[in-house]
Every structure is written in structure tokens, then in C-alpha cells.
Design a protein around this motif. Structure first.
Motif, PDB file in Angstrom:
ATOM      1  N   SER A  49      33.804  34.866 -31.948  1.00 53.94           N
ATOM      2  CA  SER A  49      33.627  34.554 -33.482  1.00 53.94           C
ATOM      3  C   SER A  49      32.374  33.864 -33.495  1.00 53.94           C
ATOM      4  O   SER A  49      31.773  34.261 -34.453  1.00 53.94           O
ATOM      5  N   LEU A  50      32.080  32.950 -32.611  1.00 54.13           N
ATOM      6  CA  LEU A  50      30.815  32.241 -32.808  1.00 54.13           C
ATOM      7  C   LEU A  50      29.479  33.129 -32.774  1.00 54.13           C
ATOM      8  O   LEU A  50      28.514  32.909 -33.328  1.00 54.13           O
ATOM      9  N   VAL A  51      29.636  33.696 -31.666  1.00 58.18           N
ATOM     10  CA  VAL A  51      28.578  34.687 -31.321  1.00 58.18           C
ATOM     11  C   VAL A  51      28.241  35.695 -32.564  1.00 58.18           C
ATOM     12  O   VAL A  51      27.386  35.924 -33.031  1.00 58.18           O
ATOM     13  N   PHE A  52      29.526  36.354 -33.063  1.00 53.32           N
ATOM     14  CA  PHE A  52      29.388  37.221 -34.137  1.00 53.32           C
ATOM     15  C   PHE A  52      28.670  36.602 -35.382  1.00 53.32           C
ATOM     16  O   PHE A  52      27.813  37.079 -36.043  1.00 53.32           O
ATOM     17  N   ALA A  53      29.319  35.269 -35.395  1.00 52.80           N
ATOM     18  CA  ALA A  53      28.786  34.568 -36.997  1.00 52.80           C
ATOM     19  C   ALA A  53      27.395  34.429 -36.585  1.00 52.80           C
ATOM     20  O   ALA A  53      26.772  34.425 -37.822  1.00 52.80           O
ATOM     21  N   VAL A 144      50.405  23.446 -42.875  1.00 51.62           N
ATOM     22  CA  VAL A 144      49.899  24.754 -42.525  1.00 51.62           C
ATOM     23  C   VAL A 144      51.001  25.852 -42.824  1.00 51.62           C
ATOM     24  O   VAL A 144      51.970  25.661 -42.493  1.00 51.62           O
ATOM     25  N   VAL A 145      50.492  26.824 -43.515  1.00 51.55           N
ATOM     26  CA  VAL A 145      51.300  28.200 -43.656  1.00 51.55           C
ATOM     27  C   VAL A 145      51.172  28.938 -42.665  1.00 51.55           C
ATOM     28  O   VAL A 145      52.211  29.865 -42.129  1.00 51.55           O
ATOM     29  N   ALA A 146      50.020  29.440 -42.070  1.00 52.33           N
ATOM     30  CA  ALA A 146      49.694  30.471 -40.792  1.00 52.33           C
ATOM     31  C   ALA A 146      48.735  29.749 -40.069  1.00 52.33           C
ATOM     32  O   ALA A 146      47.805  28.904 -40.496  1.00 52.33           O
ATOM     33  N   ALA A 147      48.534  30.496 -38.840  1.00 49.72           N
ATOM     34  CA  ALA A 147      47.556  29.989 -37.871  1.00 49.72           C
ATOM     35  C   ALA A 147      46.909  31.248 -37.128  1.00 49.72           C
ATOM     36  O   ALA A 147      47.488  32.288 -37.177  1.00 49.72           O
ATOM     37  N   ASP A 148      45.556  31.232 -37.045  1.00 55.24           N
ATOM     38  CA  ASP A 148      45.036  32.246 -36.303  1.00 55.24           C
ATOM     39  C   ASP A 148      43.943  31.554 -35.275  1.00 55.24           C
ATOM     40  O   ASP A 148      43.852  30.256 -34.900  1.00 55.24           O
ATOM     41  N   MET A 149      43.112  32.502 -34.524  1.00 56.08           N
ATOM     42  CA  MET A 149      42.269  32.025 -33.537  1.00 56.08           C
ATOM     43  C   MET A 149      40.982  32.170 -33.726  1.00 56.08           C
ATOM     44  O   MET A 149      39.894  32.114 -32.901  1.00 56.08           O
ATOM     45  N   GLU A 150      40.299  32.524 -35.105  1.00 52.16           N
ATOM     46  CA  GLU A 150      39.070  33.139 -35.469  1.00 52.16           C
ATOM     47  C   GLU A 150      38.485  32.514 -36.662  1.00 52.16           C
ATOM     48  O   GLU A 150      37.331  32.410 -36.791  1.00 52.16           O
ATOM     49  N   SER A 151      39.342  32.667 -37.792  1.00 53.60           N
ATOM     50  CA  SER A 151      38.683  32.467 -39.154  1.00 53.60           C
ATOM     51  C   SER A 151      37.656  31.362 -39.129  1.00 53.60           C
ATOM     52  O   SER A 151      36.588  31.410 -39.731  1.00 53.60           O
ATOM     53  N   ALA A 152      38.094  29.965 -38.762  1.00 45.81           N
ATOM     54  CA  ALA A 152      37.297  29.072 -39.006  1.00 45.81           C
ATOM     55  C   ALA A 152      36.033  28.992 -38.238  1.00 45.81           C
ATOM     56  O   ALA A 152      34.890  28.322 -38.663  1.00 45.81           O
ATOM     57  N   PHE A 153      36.019  29.623 -36.955  1.00 47.58           N
ATOM     58  CA  PHE A 153      34.916  29.697 -36.321  1.00 47.58           C
ATOM     59  C   PHE A 153      33.839  30.604 -37.033  1.00 47.58           C
ATOM     60  O   PHE A 153      32.645  30.557 -37.047  1.00 47.58           O
ATOM     61  N   LEU A 154      34.300  31.786 -37.424  1.00 47.55           N
ATOM     62  CA  LEU A 154      33.774  32.616 -38.325  1.00 47.55           C
ATOM     63  C   LEU A 154      32.933  31.990 -39.646  1.00 47.55           C
ATOM     64  O   LEU A 154      31.670  32.124 -39.713  1.00 47.55           O
ATOM     65  N   LEU A 155      33.658  31.320 -40.419  1.00 46.73           N
ATOM     66  CA  LEU A 155      33.220  30.742 -41.335  1.00 46.73           C
ATOM     67  C   LEU A 155      32.552  29.539 -41.066  1.00 46.73           C
ATOM     68  O   LEU A 155      31.361  29.347 -42.046  1.00 46.73           O
ATOM     69  N   GLY A 156      32.441  28.810 -40.284  1.00 46.07           N
ATOM     70  CA  GLY A 156      31.852  27.601 -39.747  1.00 46.07           C
ATOM     71  C   GLY A 156      30.325  28.411 -39.489  1.00 46.07           C
ATOM     72  O   GLY A 156      29.221  27.780 -39.686  1.00 46.07           O
ATOM     73  N   GLY A 157      30.198  29.235 -38.926  1.00 43.99           N
ATOM     74  CA  GLY A 157      28.925  30.146 -38.370  1.00 43.99           C
ATOM     75  C   GLY A 157      28.215  30.739 -39.902  1.00 43.99           C
ATOM     76  O   GLY A 157      26.890  30.712 -39.609  1.00 43.99           O
ATOM     77  N   LEU A 158      29.006  30.843 -40.751  1.00 47.23           N
ATOM     78  CA  LEU A 158      28.323  31.272 -41.737  1.00 47.23           C
ATOM     79  C   LEU A 158      28.409  30.441 -42.836  1.00 47.23           C
ATOM     80  O   LEU A 158      27.751  30.813 -44.156  1.00 47.23           O
ATOM     81  N   ALA A 159      28.909  29.389 -42.814  1.00 43.55           N
ATOM     82  CA  ALA A 159      29.035  28.284 -43.865  1.00 43.55           C
ATOM     83  C   ALA A 159      27.369  27.963 -44.529  1.00 43.55           C
ATOM     84  O   ALA A 159      27.488  27.804 -45.739  1.00 43.55           O
ATOM     85  N   GLY A 160      26.308  27.859 -43.726  1.00 43.25           N
ATOM     86  CA  GLY A 160      25.164  27.378 -44.396  1.00 43.25           C
ATOM     87  C   GLY A 160      24.653  28.584 -45.321  1.00 43.25           C
ATOM     88  O   GLY A 160      24.316  28.422 -46.477  1.00 43.25           O
TER      89      GLY A 160
END
Length: 250
Positions: A49-53, A144-160
Motif C-alpha cells: 500500500s505504501l509503495v502504491f501510494a 471501530v465498526v470494521a478493520a482492514d489492512m490497507e486503507s490508512a496506509f494508502l490514505l497516508g501516502g496520498l494525504a499531502g
């Protein structure tokens, strides 16, 4: 053993348009076969996810981003339920609030119709390992309602980039496992099929929403590069040929 999953390398064409992302191949295919036009596979887990972002951040900011796939549900949820994130929580404590959650929830509800798929809203937590029985309690207690293993890492890389451009974004997770429906237990195949069908049912609506909020061209109007070979045509797609941007199987 390390996964051999390959992901799409984002290019400038992808980075200037609305993006529908799915971490896993099965999630990508469910969305395409449900009528999504183009879906990029970002890869499973933190590293991919970090590499993709990072590759996206090197180009222009996307017009809009939706991350969609399967995830772990907390108490009260069942396999096949759909969760729209009101916020995404990073393991380091960062929180990404989503002001577009209500808009997407309304669009999904209208498109799917009453009684088809249960739709929930609430915080989604990104975690670094699969959620088991022991982890559900603390996550649920934290709201928390649900959990995943990617979303925050993708968003973190795109946040700026997203912050600079006002890029609309959303995270949607379909429950594949929940209390009483754990992974690696009897019923895993049935639960997985329920999740697949719900994700497939949301494909067309997610594409329509992301195109609407981006204010840009339709997702099938700009050709994407083929990573290592021709894309797989989705025979169930409407309004043009949908392609899986897929460098290989898992």
C-alpha cells in the motif's frame, strides 16, 4: 512465504483521474464483474500500500479516490454487510475523517435498494495483521465498526496531495468475517461468497459515485497502460470495456 502478488504501477494517466482501488485480485474482479469500469489493484498489506501510494504521490493528485474491498466486521455485523467509513484510523494514531461518507452511503443505498445489502457507517481501523477473535473486543470497545489492512496506509501516502487538491475520497469494506463467523472456521467459504456478492453488487454504484464527485471524465474515457500484457475484459460491464489493471495473480 512472501506473496507473489503484483500490482499496477500507477502512471500519470491514473493520477489525474478518479481512482477506484482494490487491494486484492478477488476484490478487483468482484467490482469489475459488478459493473465498475476500471479498478486498480493496490496490493495487500502495509508495504504494498505504501509503495502504491508513493507512486501516485509522485504524479499529479488523483481527482478522487475510493478504496474498496473486504474486511473484518465487529459485533452486530454479518458477512456480506457493507461498511462506509466515517473515518479511517491509522495504527500510529492518526485519524482521517471522511466528509464524503454520507454522500456515498446515500448513493449506495439508492443503487442497491432496500433489503439487498445492509449498509453501516462508522470508523474503520487499519491494522497490520488479520483480525482474530481476541482483537475484536478492543477494536469494538474503541468504537471501530470494521478493520482492514490497507486503507490508512494508502490514505497516508496520498494525504499531502489530497489535502492540497481537496480530493474527495472514501473507504468501503464488505464484511468477510465477524464475531461468530471467524476466519479459518467452518463456513469460511459461504461467508466469503456472501462478501464477494455484496462487493460485486456495489461495483457500478461506486464507479458512478466517484465519477460524480470528481467532476471529471468517466472512468473508461482515458486508456490505462497495460502492465505486462493485455487486461482481462469484464463481460458484465456496461458502457464500454472494463479492464483489470493486473500484473499477475497472487
Amino acid at each position: 512465504m512472501e506473496s507473489t502478488e503484483q500490482t499496477t504501477r500507477p502512471g500519470r494517466a491514473e493520477a489525474s483521474r478518479p481512482l477506484l482501488l482494490a487491494p486484492l485480485l478477488i476484490e478487483q474482479r468482484a467490482l469489475l464483474r459488478g459493473g465498475a469500469t476500471t479498478v486498480l489493484r493496490s496490493g495487500m498489506g502495509e508495504t504494498k500500500s505504501l509503495v502504491f501510494a508513493r507512486q501516485l504521490a509522485d504524479a499529479r493528485a488523483p481527482a478522487a479516490v475510493v478504496v474498496a474491498g473486504m474486511g473484518a466486521g465487529m459485533r452486530g455485523l454479518l458477512p456480506g454487510d457493507l461498511v462506509v467509513a466515517t473515518e479511517v484510523r491509522h495504527p500510529d494514531g492518526s485519524v482521517y475523517a471522511c466528509p464524503w461518507a454520507d454522500s456515498l452511503t446515500a448513493s449506495l443505498g439508492e443503487a442497491l435498494g432496500p433489503g439487498s445489502v445492509r449498509i453501516h457507517t462508522g470508523p474503520v481501523a487499519t491494522v497490520r495483521k488479520l483480525v482474530r477473535t481476541a482483537e475484536r473486543g478492543p477494536l469494538a470497545e474503541a468504537g471501530v465498526v470494521a478493520a482492514d489492512m490497507e486503507s490508512a496506509f494508502l490514505l497516508g501516502g496520498l494525504a499531502g496531495r489530497a489535502g492540497q487538491s481537496g480530493c474527495p475520497w472514501a473507504v468501503v469494506r464488505v464484511v468477510s468475517d465477524a464475531p461468530g463467523h471467524e476466519l479459518m472456521r467452518p463456513g469460511i467459504v459461504r461467508n466469503g461468497l456472501r462478501a464477494y456478492r455484496s462487493l460485486k453488487a456495489s461495483g457500478r454504484a461506486l464507479s458512478a459515485w466517484i465519477e460524480e464527485v470528481s467532476g471529471g471524465p468517466g472512468a473508461d474515457s482515458v486508456p490505462l497502460p497495460q502492465p505486462g500484457g493485455p487486461g482481462e475484459a469484464d463481460l458484465g460491464a456496461a458502457g464500454g470495456t472494463a479492464r483489470e489493471q493486473d500484473g499477475g495473480g497472487r
